[in-house]
Design an enzyme around this catalytic site. Structure first.
Site, mmCIF file in Angstrom:
data_model
loop_
_atom_site.group_PDB
_atom_site.id
_atom_site.type_symbol
_atom_site.label_atom_id
_atom_site.label_comp_id
_atom_site.label_asym_id
_atom_site.label_seq_id
_atom_site.Cartn_x
_atom_site.Cartn_y
_atom_site.Cartn_z
ATOM 1 N N HIS A 139 0.850 -1.184 0.100
ATOM 2 C CA HIS A 139 -0.163 -0.040 -0.090
ATOM 3 C C HIS A 139 0.818 1.178 -0.085
ATOM 4 O O HIS A 139 2.000 1.281 0.505
ATOM 5 C CB HIS A 139 -1.111 0.037 1.124
ATOM 6 C CG HIS A 139 -0.677 0.300 2.454
ATOM 7 N ND1 HIS A 139 -0.807 -0.659 3.628
ATOM 8 C CD2 HIS A 139 0.211 1.206 3.199
ATOM 9 C CE1 HIS A 139 -0.287 -0.179 4.625
ATOM 10 N NE2 HIS A 139 0.190 1.090 4.290
ATOM 11 N N GLU A 144 -5.114 0.901 -0.130
ATOM 12 C CA GLU A 144 -5.040 -0.654 0.254
ATOM 13 C C GLU A 144 -5.124 -1.407 -1.121
ATOM 14 O O GLU A 144 -5.552 -0.768 -2.128
ATOM 15 C CB GLU A 144 -5.935 -1.122 1.160
ATOM 16 C CG GLU A 144 -5.868 -0.619 2.472
ATOM 17 C CD GLU A 144 -4.768 -1.078 3.533
ATOM 18 O OE1 GLU A 144 -3.742 -1.710 2.840
ATOM 19 O OE2 GLU A 144 -4.862 -1.187 4.735
HETATM 20 C C1 GLP Z 1 1.330 3.303 7.042
HETATM 21 C C2 GLP Z 1 1.167 4.521 6.451
HETATM 22 C C3 GLP Z 1 2.042 4.845 5.128
HETATM 23 C C4 GLP Z 1 3.382 4.298 5.337
HETATM 24 C C5 GLP Z 1 3.230 2.674 5.588
HETATM 25 C C6 GLP Z 1 4.635 2.192 5.916
HETATM 26 O O1 GLP Z 1 0.185 2.487 7.078
HETATM 27 N N1 GLP Z 1 -0.246 5.297 5.989
HETATM 28 O O2 GLP Z 1 1.882 6.276 4.899
HETATM 29 O O3 GLP Z 1 4.306 4.649 4.272
HETATM 30 O O4 GLP Z 1 2.281 2.492 6.437
HETATM 31 O O5 GLP Z 1 4.845 2.396 7.376
HETATM 32 P P1 GLP Z 1 6.362 2.209 7.990
HETATM 33 O O6 GLP Z 1 7.202 3.388 7.071
HETATM 34 O O7 GLP Z 1 6.255 2.546 9.274
HETATM 35 O O8 GLP Z 1 6.676 0.922 7.495
#
Ligand code: GLP
Length: 263
Positions: A139, A144
């Site tokens: 995503h 999603e």
């Molecule tokens: C979240 C956010 C995204 C983010 C992703 C990855 O759900 N909405 O914008 O890029 O998940 O998160 P992380 O960088 O903590 O792995």
């Protein structure tokens, strides 16, 4: 698409910070697109450290938009993305609240939240540089799998997997909101430069699908292949499933000085 495979997460953060500073030096009224999550944190910390040391550009005229927001968290809730980005970056760079705008997750205004946010981005002249992370299911923002590749800012329902991934910021997975307002994939594609950061083995499969797999709503991040200017910066673990890794490395190592930040 430019794929930059580096060794360590710290190098990923430092190069991303270089790109931001290069933009802001050239364009003092730059519009930054900011992402929450762990992926951009090292870049944000690097920007703050350089700013505090007096080595950064002036952020006096910079504006910023965030990617997404949970529905239903009270204004100022530290787990909201608006509060998170203030705590992790914009407060320390001296950007006042009125220059940092995110989608509005107030349940009372949901039907018009997407349209209002899109208008604000348009009125600011669009986003110059958009930070992105990637979810383990591919995503982008909170789009999603199954999201339309031309979607606009709107309300979405999170998958169980994303809520579990984000449960670490809450007391339990049941507390993670089910609904969000997120920039659409079509909205994200309008930013002038997209910057995807990914670190760690957990992201390797999603990164390979996004960069080398078919363009498909099943992997929302694969929509990046349609954008004319994308930089994907990876540590060794996140890059480990890429088939053309040697080629990406060769291209980056041979990149002429005039194309590098600060040139
Ligand atoms: C979240 C956010 C995204 C983010 C992703 C990855 O759900 N909405 O914008 O890029 O998940 O998160 P992380 O960088 O903590 O792995």
């Amino acid at each position: 698409m430019e794929v930059v495979p580096l060794c360590h997460a710290d190098e990923v953060g430092a190069l991303a910070a270089d790109l931001v500073e290069d933009l802001v030096r050239r364009t003092p009224r730059a519009v930054l697109g900011l992402a929450t999550g762990s992926s951009p944190l090292r870049a944000y910390q690097e920007l703050i450290a350089r700013h505090r040391a007096g080595r950064g550009p002036s952020y006096d005229e910079v504006r910023a938009f965030t990617l997404d927001e949970y529905v239903g968290l009270p204004a100022g809730d530290p787990r909201s993305y608006r509060a998170t980005i203030a705590a992790e970056l914009t407060d320390d760079l001296g950007l006042p609240a009125e220059r940092v705008v995110g989608p509005d997750g107030d349940p009372a205004g949901l039907p018009s939240a997407g349209e209002r946010f899109e208008r604000q981005v348009r009125d600011a002249g669009g986003v110059d540089l958009q930070f992105l992370g990637i979810g383990t299911d591919g995503h982008l923002a909170f789009n999603e799998p199954g999201s339309s590749l031309s979607s606009r800012t709107r309300v979405k329902t999170l998958t169980r997997r994303t809520r579990e991934d984000n449960a670490r910021f809450f007391d339990s997975v049941d507390e993670v909101p089910r609904h969000v307002v997120t920039q659409g994939l079509g909205t994200i594609l309008e930013a002038r430069h997209l910057l995807l950061l990914a670190t760690g083995e957990a992201k390797a499969e999603a990164v390979a699908a996004a960069v080398e797999g078919p363009v498909s709503a099943s992997c929302p991040a694969s929509v990046l292949q349609l954008h004319p200017r994308v930089t994907v910066i990876l540590d060794a673990a996140a890059a480990s499933h890429l088939r053309a890794l040697d080629y990406y490395r060769e291209v980056y190592e041979g990149k002429p000085a005039w194309q590098r930040p600060g040139a």
